[in-house]
Write a protein that holds these residues in place. Structure first.
Motif, mmCIF file in Angstrom:
data_model
loop_
_atom_site.group_PDB
_atom_site.id
_atom_site.type_symbol
_atom_site.label_atom_id
_atom_site.label_comp_id
_atom_site.label_asym_id
_atom_site.label_seq_id
_atom_site.Cartn_x
_atom_site.Cartn_y
_atom_site.Cartn_z
ATOM 1 N N LYS A 1 2.186 18.473 11.231
ATOM 2 C CA LYS A 1 2.567 19.888 11.109
ATOM 3 C C LYS A 1 1.647 20.644 10.161
ATOM 4 C CE LYS A 1 7.401 18.938 12.104
ATOM 5 N NZ LYS A 1 8.687 18.618 11.469
ATOM 6 N N ASN A 2 0.789 19.907 9.440
ATOM 7 C CA ASN A 2 -0.133 20.583 8.520
ATOM 8 C C ASN A 2 -1.405 19.751 8.377
ATOM 9 O OD1 ASN A 2 0.178 18.578 6.404
ATOM 10 N ND2 ASN A 2 2.251 19.396 6.222
ATOM 11 N N PHE A 3 -2.331 20.254 7.559
ATOM 12 C CA PHE A 3 -3.616 19.569 7.354
ATOM 13 C C PHE A 3 -3.696 18.950 5.961
ATOM 14 C CE2 PHE A 3 -4.543 22.101 11.045
ATOM 15 C CZ PHE A 3 -5.476 21.358 11.744
ATOM 16 N N GLN A 4 -2.541 18.561 5.414
ATOM 17 C CA GLN A 4 -2.555 17.998 4.063
ATOM 18 C C GLN A 4 -2.713 16.483 4.088
ATOM 19 O OE1 GLN A 4 1.147 19.555 2.642
ATOM 20 N NE2 GLN A 4 0.325 21.638 2.789
ATOM 21 N N GLU A 5 -3.196 15.915 2.960
ATOM 22 C CA GLU A 5 -3.250 14.458 2.837
ATOM 23 C C GLU A 5 -1.833 13.905 2.997
ATOM 24 O OE1 GLU A 5 -5.190 13.211 -0.793
ATOM 25 O OE2 GLU A 5 -6.990 14.356 -0.332
ATOM 26 N N PHE A 6 -1.726 12.687 3.528
ATOM 27 C CA PHE A 6 -0.394 12.199 3.881
ATOM 28 C C PHE A 6 -0.043 10.829 3.280
ATOM 29 C CE2 PHE A 6 -3.476 11.554 7.286
ATOM 30 C CZ PHE A 6 -3.468 10.165 7.397
ATOM 31 N N HIS A 7 -0.809 10.417 2.250
ATOM 32 C CA HIS A 7 -0.468 9.162 1.575
ATOM 33 C C HIS A 7 0.373 9.465 0.338
ATOM 34 C CE1 HIS A 7 -3.058 6.460 3.892
ATOM 35 N NE2 HIS A 7 -3.824 7.523 4.043
ATOM 36 N N ILE A 8 1.442 8.693 0.146
ATOM 37 C CA ILE A 8 2.293 8.886 -1.039
ATOM 38 C C ILE A 8 1.980 7.732 -1.989
ATOM 39 C CG2 ILE A 8 4.670 9.097 -1.867
ATOM 40 C CD1 ILE A 8 5.313 9.701 1.224
ATOM 41 N N PRO A 9 1.277 8.010 -3.106
ATOM 42 C CA PRO A 9 0.825 6.923 -3.975
ATOM 43 C C PRO A 9 1.969 6.045 -4.469
ATOM 44 C CG PRO A 9 -0.129 9.020 -4.650
ATOM 45 C CD PRO A 9 0.898 9.331 -3.613
ATOM 46 N N THR B 1 0.852 -1.196 0.000
ATOM 47 C CA THR B 1 0.000 0.000 0.000
ATOM 48 C C THR B 1 0.888 1.247 0.000
ATOM 49 O OG1 THR B 1 -0.111 -0.118 2.393
ATOM 50 C CG2 THR B 1 -1.969 -1.052 1.200
ATOM 51 N N SER B 2 0.263 2.377 -0.238
ATOM 52 C CA SER B 2 1.020 3.633 -0.299
ATOM 53 C C SER B 2 1.755 3.879 1.020
ATOM 54 C CB SER B 2 0.069 4.795 -0.573
ATOM 55 O OG SER B 2 -0.945 4.798 0.409
ATOM 56 N N GLU B 3 2.892 4.540 0.911
ATOM 57 C CA GLU B 3 3.603 4.969 2.122
ATOM 58 C C GLU B 3 2.818 6.122 2.741
ATOM 59 O OE1 GLU B 3 7.106 4.319 3.113
ATOM 60 O OE2 GLU B 3 6.857 2.512 1.885
ATOM 61 N N THR B 4 2.956 6.282 4.052
ATOM 62 C CA THR B 4 2.358 7.475 4.665
ATOM 63 C C THR B 4 3.476 8.324 5.261
ATOM 64 O OG1 THR B 4 2.029 6.257 6.712
ATOM 65 C CG2 THR B 4 0.131 6.415 5.257
ATOM 66 N N ILE B 5 3.256 9.626 5.270
ATOM 67 C CA ILE B 5 4.239 10.517 5.914
ATOM 68 C C ILE B 5 4.215 10.190 7.408
ATOM 69 C CG2 ILE B 5 4.764 12.954 6.411
ATOM 70 C CD1 ILE B 5 3.424 13.605 3.700
ATOM 71 N N PRO B 6 5.363 10.062 8.069
ATOM 72 C CA PRO B 6 5.363 9.675 9.489
ATOM 73 C C PRO B 6 4.527 10.646 10.342
ATOM 74 C CG PRO B 6 7.595 9.693 8.622
ATOM 75 C CD PRO B 6 6.714 10.281 7.559
ATOM 76 N N PRO B 7 3.840 10.103 11.370
ATOM 77 C CA PRO B 7 2.926 10.922 12.169
ATOM 78 C C PRO B 7 3.503 12.253 12.645
ATOM 79 C CG PRO B 7 2.719 8.639 12.809
ATOM 80 C CD PRO B 7 3.814 8.696 11.787
ATOM 81 N N LYS B 8 4.744 12.233 13.143
ATOM 82 C CA LYS B 8 5.275 13.486 13.715
ATOM 83 C C LYS B 8 5.515 14.560 12.655
ATOM 84 C CE LYS B 8 7.133 12.157 18.132
ATOM 85 N NZ LYS B 8 8.288 11.885 18.955
ATOM 86 N N GLU B 9 5.686 14.131 11.414
ATOM 87 C CA GLU B 9 5.857 15.084 10.305
ATOM 88 C C GLU B 9 4.498 15.603 9.837
ATOM 89 O OE1 GLU B 9 8.151 16.661 8.276
ATOM 90 O OE2 GLU B 9 9.285 16.181 10.089
ATOM 91 N N ASP C 1 -6.594 4.025 13.762
ATOM 92 C CA ASP C 1 -6.699 4.965 12.641
ATOM 93 C C ASP C 1 -5.615 6.047 12.746
ATOM 94 O OD1 ASP C 1 -7.787 6.105 10.378
ATOM 95 O OD2 ASP C 1 -9.853 5.902 11.072
ATOM 96 N N TYR C 2 -5.612 6.948 11.740
ATOM 97 C CA TYR C 2 -4.497 7.892 11.648
ATOM 98 C C TYR C 2 -4.350 8.779 12.890
ATOM 99 C CZ TYR C 2 -7.686 11.757 10.594
ATOM 100 O OH TYR C 2 -8.669 12.715 10.685
ATOM 101 N N GLY C 3 -5.469 9.245 13.428
ATOM 102 C CA GLY C 3 -5.413 10.153 14.584
ATOM 103 C C GLY C 3 -4.858 9.431 15.806
ATOM 104 N N GLN C 4 -5.302 8.210 15.977
ATOM 105 C CA GLN C 4 -4.807 7.423 17.121
ATOM 106 C C GLN C 4 -3.311 7.114 16.959
ATOM 107 O OE1 GLN C 4 -7.831 4.931 16.068
ATOM 108 N NE2 GLN C 4 -9.367 6.065 17.249
#
Ligand code: FAD
Ligand code: SF4
Length: 495
Positions: free
Chosen positions: A25-33, A14-22, A348-351
């Motif tokens: 820092k913003n409200f952008q989508e965080f999946h790297i296709p 599956t797509s990589e995700t930007i690590p949580p601590k990074e 989930d992502y928030g947790q």
């Protein structure tokens, strides 16, 4: 079948995700296709089952198994494998109105019912869908295609959530003239002002709305039907009205101290955040900030998780999520076998972000709030929680969660967010049209119908079904379109 051994040769990726601590820092989508080559391999993993459960969308034990849109998943998985993106898009569009939304926010009911998942990892259906639709925009295949002929029929749709939009899209393509009325300043319903930006960036909605406008759909924002615009006038001016107003009555927590300042419904918190983000990048001071606060989220579901992710992005001092029900198991239990929806623990992502920032899962299970405490200024300063245990009701046989005496605890709280679900339709709208509601205050219709008790008035989405999912809202929107088309024309060729 393109690659008979695909599921044996390739692992699910599956797509990589930007690590949580990074990403906080913003409200952008965080999946790297995934790369195109890798995505094609993922398409090759599909076994193209003779009986594809992934596209069945059937109900088992009250839960959905497979895609409610009956998306032609094995077909487009194979087309992705072969790199025939154009045809994959054509097949996807046959059943799906908004893959750009579902491929970002759908819980992937399809993957839970994938045969590959019975004895291993399911096919990566949702990301294949994402790759197809984004390729279609890139290549210009998703550009506007206005209908060649207009029927002369006028349809009013109230509410611009996924259900109203799906109905509008279908009916406009059929040649009817469609106007969508929306009381908010932006179109999209909960896609816009519920689901946070990091799950669905709002340009994705604007991109699709622009296409729909070019195709001839009219959008009237800041227009509250039943308040700014009379229902009777709408019924006079249009051949048909579709109510697509959602299920926007939040369930409250009615315990002592509820009147304290600093207690909000989750959707009000999320909406204020997105609005301020879009209007001013959070500089206009109009959002409800969690910065430096001890946040208590009441409700362990997806909306609660969105509140956790948003609070962390604000820089909260702590966040705790209270869940009434017991913690789910890590694996399916014997009474929850495939292809049922798996009732298993999901982080989930928030947790995940809370774990990365604060070192522990924010969820406390089998717990609810008994009292809100306020300080001398009337602001909430603590919550009193109580443990719950399952107990069988002797009369009904139902299992209820009941408080455990003496288990009370006090937690510090500067901001409380209630994410305890929603209760049906809003009375001012149903009264304005005189439509009947059922015991759950959803608008009543006959089974498998979208027609209300009032002539020319139909209903769709959460307002009909109760609080649900985007994919179900789209399905309802497409179904109501068929019934409306039939009622206006005496036949329908909509699918
Ligand atoms: C915080 C949150 C997060 C969610 N996350 C997900 C997710 O990740 N994935 C998923 O599948 N589902 C998710 N859902 C559920 C999903 O968003 C809904 O099921 C779906 O949006 C329902 O679509 P709808 O078109 O029926 O109604 P809505 O999206 O609720 O849209 C109804 C629209 O009608 C408008 N309206 C109401 N009354 C009037 C009126 N009188 N005049 C004019 N306009 C009116 C409202 O302003 C609103 O814009 C989430 C829900 C919430 C609350
Ligand atoms: S809409 Fe949802 S269930 Fe249907 S194919 Fe897409 S991700 Fe799967």
């Amino acid at each position: 079948m393109g690659k008979p051994t695909g599921f044996l040769e390739y692992e699910r990726k599956t797509s990589e995700t930007i690590p949580p601590k990074e990403r906080i820092k913003n409200f952008q989508e965080f999946h790297i296709p995934l790369s195109e080559a890798e995505q094609r391999k993922q398409g090759a993993r599909c076994m193209e089952c003779g009986v594809p459960f992934c596209q069945s969308g059937m109900m088992i034990k009250g839960m959905t198994s497979g895609c409610p849109l009956h998306n032609l998943i094995p077909e487009w998985n194979d087309l992705v494998y072969h790199g025939n993106w154009r045809q994959a898009y054509n097949r996807l569009k046959k059943t799906s109105s908004f893959p750009e939304f579902t491929s970002r926010v759908c819980p992937a009911l399809c993957e839970a019912a994938c045969t590959c998942g019975l004895n291993g990892q399911p096919t990566n259906v949702k990301e294949n869908e994402h790759a197809i639709i984004e390729k279609a925009y890139e290549e210009g295949w998703a550009a506007a295609k206005p209908p060649q002929i207009r029927t002369g029929k006028k349809i009013a749709i109230i509410g611009s959530g996924p259900s109203g939009l799906a109905a509008a899209d279908q009916l406009n393509k059929r040649g009817h003239s469609v106007t969508v009325f929306e009381r908010e300043d932006r179109v999209g319903g909960l896609l816009m002002y519920g689901i946070p930006n990091m799950k669905l960036e709002k340009w994705v909605i604007d991109r699709k709305i622009k296409v729909m406008e070019e195709e001839g759909v009219l959008f009237m924002t800041n227009t509250n039907i039943g308040k700014d615009y009379r229902a009777a006038k709408l019924l006079k001016d249009y051949d048909c009205v579709i109510l697509a107003c959602g299920a926007s009555n939040p369930r409250d927590i009615k315990v002592p101290g509820r009147e304290a300042d600093g207690i909000y419904f989750a959707v009000d918190f999320l909406k204020a955040n997105t609005k301020s983000l879009l209007n001013s990048n959070l500089t206009d001071g109009k959002n409800i900030s969690a910065k430096g606060k001890h946040v208590i989220v009441i409700g362990g579901g997806d909306t609660g998780n969105d509140c956790v992710g948003t609070s962390i992005r604000h820089g909260c001092a702590s966040v705790t999520q209270l869940e009434m029900m017991p913690k789910l198991p890590e694996q399916r239990t014997p009474d929850n076998s495939w292809p049922e929806w798996p009732r298993v623990l999901k982080t989930d992502y928030g947790q995940e972000e809370a774990i990365a920032v604060f070192g522990s899962d924010p969820r406390i299970y089998q717990t609810t709030v008994k009292e809100f405490k306020k300080d001398k200024d009337g602001k909430v300063c603590a919550v009193v929680t109580v443990k719950l245990e399952p107990k069988k009701d002797e009369k009904t046989g139902r299992m209820n969660m009941v408080p455990v005496a003496g288990s009370e605890k006090e937690l510090p709280a500067d901001l409380v967010l209630i994410a305890a679900g929603f209760l049906g339709s809003q009375k001012y709208v149903t009264d304005a049209f005189g439509v009947e509601v059922n015991a759950r205050t959803n608008v009543a219709t006959a089974p498998d119908s979208y027609k209300t008790n009032v002539d020319k008035v139909f209903v769709t989405g959460d307002m009909h079904r109760g609080q649900s999912l985007v994919v179900w809202a789209v399905r309802e929107g497409r179904e109501v379109a068929k019934e409306v088309d039939f009622s206006l024309m005496g036949y329908t060729n909509l699918t």
